[in-house]
Design an enzyme around this catalytic site. Structure first.
Site, short mmCIF file in Angstrom:
data_model
loop_
_atom_site.label_atom_id
_atom_site.label_comp_id
_atom_site.label_asym_id
_atom_site.label_seq_id
_atom_site.Cartn_x
_atom_site.Cartn_y
_atom_site.Cartn_z
N ALA A 1 -6.60 1.39 -9.71
CA ALA A 1 -5.67 2.25 -8.98
C ALA A 1 -5.86 2.16 -7.46
CB ALA A 1 -5.84 3.69 -9.44
N TYR B 1 -7.84 -17.24 -15.78
CA TYR B 1 -6.89 -16.12 -15.56
C TYR B 1 -5.77 -16.19 -16.60
CZ TYR B 1 -3.58 -13.05 -13.16
OH TYR B 1 -2.69 -12.04 -12.86
N1 LIG Z 1 -0.14 -9.86 -7.69
C1 LIG Z 1 0.57 -10.56 -8.57
O1 LIG Z 1 1.41 -11.39 -8.20
C2 LIG Z 1 0.36 -10.33 -10.03
C3 LIG Z 1 -0.60 -9.47 -10.52
N2 LIG Z 1 -0.74 -9.30 -11.87
C4 LIG Z 1 -1.73 -8.37 -12.42
O2 LIG Z 1 -1.51 -7.08 -11.86
C5 LIG Z 1 -2.73 -6.33 -11.89
C6 LIG Z 1 -2.92 -5.68 -10.56
O3 LIG Z 1 -3.12 -6.71 -9.60
P1 LIG Z 1 -2.70 -6.58 -8.07
O4 LIG Z 1 -2.32 -5.18 -7.78
O5 LIG Z 1 -1.77 -7.65 -7.76
O6 LIG Z 1 -4.07 -6.98 -7.38
P2 LIG Z 1 -5.13 -6.13 -6.52
O7 LIG Z 1 -6.24 -7.05 -6.28
O8 LIG Z 1 -4.45 -5.48 -5.41
O9 LIG Z 1 -5.56 -4.99 -7.55
C7 LIG Z 1 -6.49 -5.20 -8.56
C8 LIG Z 1 -7.12 -3.87 -8.91
O10 LIG Z 1 -8.09 -4.08 -9.93
C9 LIG Z 1 -9.30 -3.53 -9.52
N3 LIG Z 1 -10.45 -4.23 -10.07
C10 LIG Z 1 -10.77 -5.53 -9.94
N4 LIG Z 1 -11.91 -5.79 -10.55
C11 LIG Z 1 -12.35 -4.63 -11.09
C12 LIG Z 1 -13.47 -4.25 -11.82
N5 LIG Z 1 -14.44 -5.12 -12.13
N6 LIG Z 1 -13.59 -2.97 -12.21
C13 LIG Z 1 -12.66 -2.06 -11.89
N7 LIG Z 1 -11.57 -2.35 -11.18
C14 LIG Z 1 -11.42 -3.62 -10.78
C15 LIG Z 1 -9.28 -3.65 -8.01
O11 LIG Z 1 -10.24 -2.78 -7.45
P3 LIG Z 1 -10.95 -3.09 -6.04
O12 LIG Z 1 -10.07 -2.44 -5.02
O13 LIG Z 1 -12.28 -2.41 -6.16
O14 LIG Z 1 -11.07 -4.56 -5.90
C16 LIG Z 1 -7.84 -3.24 -7.73
O15 LIG Z 1 -7.69 -1.86 -7.77
C17 LIG Z 1 -3.82 -7.31 -12.30
O16 LIG Z 1 -4.12 -7.17 -13.66
C18 LIG Z 1 -3.17 -8.68 -12.06
O17 LIG Z 1 -3.72 -9.66 -12.89
C19 LIG Z 1 0.08 -9.93 -12.77
C20 LIG Z 1 1.06 -10.77 -12.33
C21 LIG Z 1 1.27 -11.07 -10.94
C1 LIG Z 2 7.30 -21.15 -1.58
C2 LIG Z 2 6.18 -20.50 -2.26
C3 LIG Z 2 6.49 -19.23 -2.96
C4 LIG Z 2 4.96 -21.03 -2.21
C5 LIG Z 2 3.75 -20.46 -2.87
C6 LIG Z 2 3.16 -21.44 -3.85
C7 LIG Z 2 2.10 -20.79 -4.74
C8 LIG Z 2 0.96 -20.23 -3.91
C9 LIG Z 2 2.74 -19.71 -5.65
C10 LIG Z 2 3.85 -20.31 -6.52
C11 LIG Z 2 3.85 -19.53 -7.83
C12 LIG Z 2 2.94 -18.36 -7.57
C13 LIG Z 2 2.43 -17.50 -8.67
C14 LIG Z 2 1.20 -16.86 -8.55
C15 LIG Z 2 0.33 -17.11 -7.38
C16 LIG Z 2 0.97 -17.84 -6.21
C17 LIG Z 2 1.84 -19.01 -6.70
C18 LIG Z 2 0.97 -20.01 -7.45
C19 LIG Z 2 0.64 -16.02 -9.68
C20 LIG Z 2 -0.30 -16.91 -10.46
C21 LIG Z 2 -0.16 -14.81 -9.18
C22 LIG Z 2 -0.77 -14.02 -10.29
C23 LIG Z 2 0.01 -13.94 -11.52
O1 LIG Z 2 -0.37 -13.20 -12.41
C24 LIG Z 2 1.20 -14.76 -11.78
C25 LIG Z 2 1.77 -15.45 -10.55
C26 LIG Z 2 2.75 -16.55 -10.98
C27 LIG Z 2 3.37 -17.22 -9.79
#
Ligand SMILES: NC(=O)C1=CN([C@@H]2O[C@H](COP(=O)(O)OP(=O)(O)OC[C@H]3O[C@@H](n4cnc5c(N)ncnc54)[C@H](OP(=O)(O)O)[C@@H]3O)[C@@H](O)[C@H]2O)C=CC1
Ligand SMILES: CC(C)=CCC[C@@H](C)[C@H]1CC[C@H]2C3=C(CC[C@]12C)[C@@]1(C)CCC(=O)C[C@@H]1CC3
Length: 332
Positions: A10, A193
């Site tokens: 969170a 991942y």
């Molecule tokens: N960002 C994206 O494009 C995408 C994200 N996701 C998923 O969404 C979810 C949220 O990610 P996102 O908000 O993007 O990333 P953030 O890194 O902003 O958030 C991740 C959260 O998980 C917490 N966390 C990480 N490790 C632990 C641990 N060991 N114990 C407790 N808490 C932990 C972090 O806490 P702390 O602040 O302490 O690090 C933080 O609050 C994840 O499951 C991610 O895989 C899925 C698809 C795409």
């Molecule tokens: C033009 C452009 C968007 C360039 C960025 C290229 C890459 C860094 C991204 C393209 C697809 C993205 C993607 C993720 C990370 C960044 C990219 C590889 C994720 C793996 C992030 C975490 C997830 O859970 C899924 C995302 C899928 C797409």
């Protein structure tokens, strides 16, 4: 009686936006935020209360990559609450990410670019490591810590008057080919991942089969591509900022480019409002944002084999047994 909602991860990104949005939906819920330590918990609570001064927000500390910490927090939650209505299993990590830009270039030439840009298939690798419990860190944090938490909270989740809900933050990057039953922690490959998110999808499918009759329902969501600490570890912030106009353009073709944590939490919030009986256990609910910035949810059938899911669940139960034996002193 107010509904009790627990959110892991969170402290930032999707998890924090989700907390804010849930309170906008229903200011009467009791929100319990799980963060890694008390400084993060307090800072997050203050941020939430600044926007929702009358909200009921409590905190717990848990490191999901540390099984002793998970068992302790489960015990604390069992003491504090009689019931949990929603548990958002959202915390996640992607350590040492590496982007293969050549693969993206090849994708452009072979017509697979859009698929790659939305799923990162063939584009991303990570380097994983063993954690203090001797488990692969990504598997332990993204899936197994949450699994043990759910199992330890069974008494708060099952057999209640109203159904309880688990909502796992999965990903469009979850892929069957990255997962194998013989190496379900993904010690050998470089897509830990992707494997952990596929394992999440499998787990949710089986949990429904095992627990629906006890009033517990599980769903998986994908927040889409969101700018958060996770993505800022993939490319530097300035580069993402430079890419922003291109990503707004891509959004006209790829609706999962939600880009902000607020948009990314759309599917989580939508599920909060749905009757669990109306949901499909084999569907992943994707947060989407249209080219003009309108948020909506798209259900997409998951690529999961139910037999593999069942076999994997048995492996999780074996690992759970080992864990509980190892930490028997922490159990009541
Ligand atoms: N960002 C994206 O494009 C995408 C994200 N996701 C998923 O969404 C979810 C949220 O990610 P996102 O908000 O993007 O990333 P953030 O890194 O902003 O958030 C991740 C959260 O998980 C917490 N966390 C990480 N490790 C632990 C641990 N060991 N114990 C407790 N808490 C932990 C972090 O806490 P702390 O602040 O302490 O690090 C933080 O609050 C994840 O499951 C991610 O895989 C899925 C698809 C795409
Ligand atoms: C033009 C452009 C968007 C360039 C960025 C290229 C890459 C860094 C991204 C393209 C697809 C993205 C993607 C993720 C990370 C960044 C990219 C590889 C994720 C793996 C992030 C975490 C997830 O859970 C899924 C995302 C899928 C797409």
């Amino acid at each position: 009686m107010e509904r009790v909602v627990l959110v892991t991860g969170a402290s930032g990104g999707v998890g924090l936006a989700l907390c804010q949005r849930l309170l906008e939906e229903d200011g009467r819920i009791h929100l319990c935020i799980a963060c890694r330590n008390d400084q993060k918990s307090e800072a997050t609570r203050d941020l939430i209360l600044a926007a929702h001064p009358a909200a009921q927000v409590s905190t717990v500390e848990v490191d999901l990559g540390n099984l002793a910490s998970v068992l302790r927090v489960a015990q604390e939650l069992r003491c504090r609450f009689q019931r949990l209505d929603f548990v958002y299993l959202n915390a996640g990590i992607m350590p040492n990410p590496h982007v293969n830009f050549k693969a993206l270039w090849r994708g452009l030439l072979t017509g697979k670019l859009l698929h790659m840009l939305t799923t990162a298939e063939g584009v991303m690798t990570q380097t994983d490591r063993l954690n203090g419990d001797g488990l692969q860190e990504v598997f332990a944090t993204n899936l197994f810590g949450h699994f043990i938490l759910v199992r330890q909270l069974e008494s708060l989740l099952c057999g209640n008057e109203k159904p309880s809900r688990l909502i796992w933050t999965s990903s469009s990057n979850a892929r069957e080919s990255a997962f194998s039953l013989s190496d379900y922690q993904h010690a050998k490959g470089q897509e830990s991942y992707s494997s952990s998110k596929y394992a999440t999808d499998l787990t949710s499918v089986v949990l429904n089969r095992k627990f629906n009759n006890q009033g517990l329902y599980s769903s998986v969501v994908c927040p889409g591509l969101v700018m958060s600490n996770m993505t800022y570890r993939i490319l530097p912030v300035f580069l993402w900022k430079l890419l922003m106009p291109i990503m707004w353009l891509i959004r006209f073709f790829a609706k999962t480019y939600t880009l902000t944590p607020h948009n990314g939490a759309e599917a989580h919030v939508w599920l909060f409002k749905q009757k669990p009986e109306s949901l499909d256990a084999l569907v992943k609910y994707h947060s989407c944002t249209s080219g003009l910035g309108k948020n909506y949810v798209e259900p997409r059938k998951m690529d999961v084999d139910e037999e593999t899911a069942e076999k994997f669940y048995q492996k999780l139960l074996e690992l759970e047994k080992e864990t509980l034996e190892k930490y028997s002193d922490l159990l009541d």
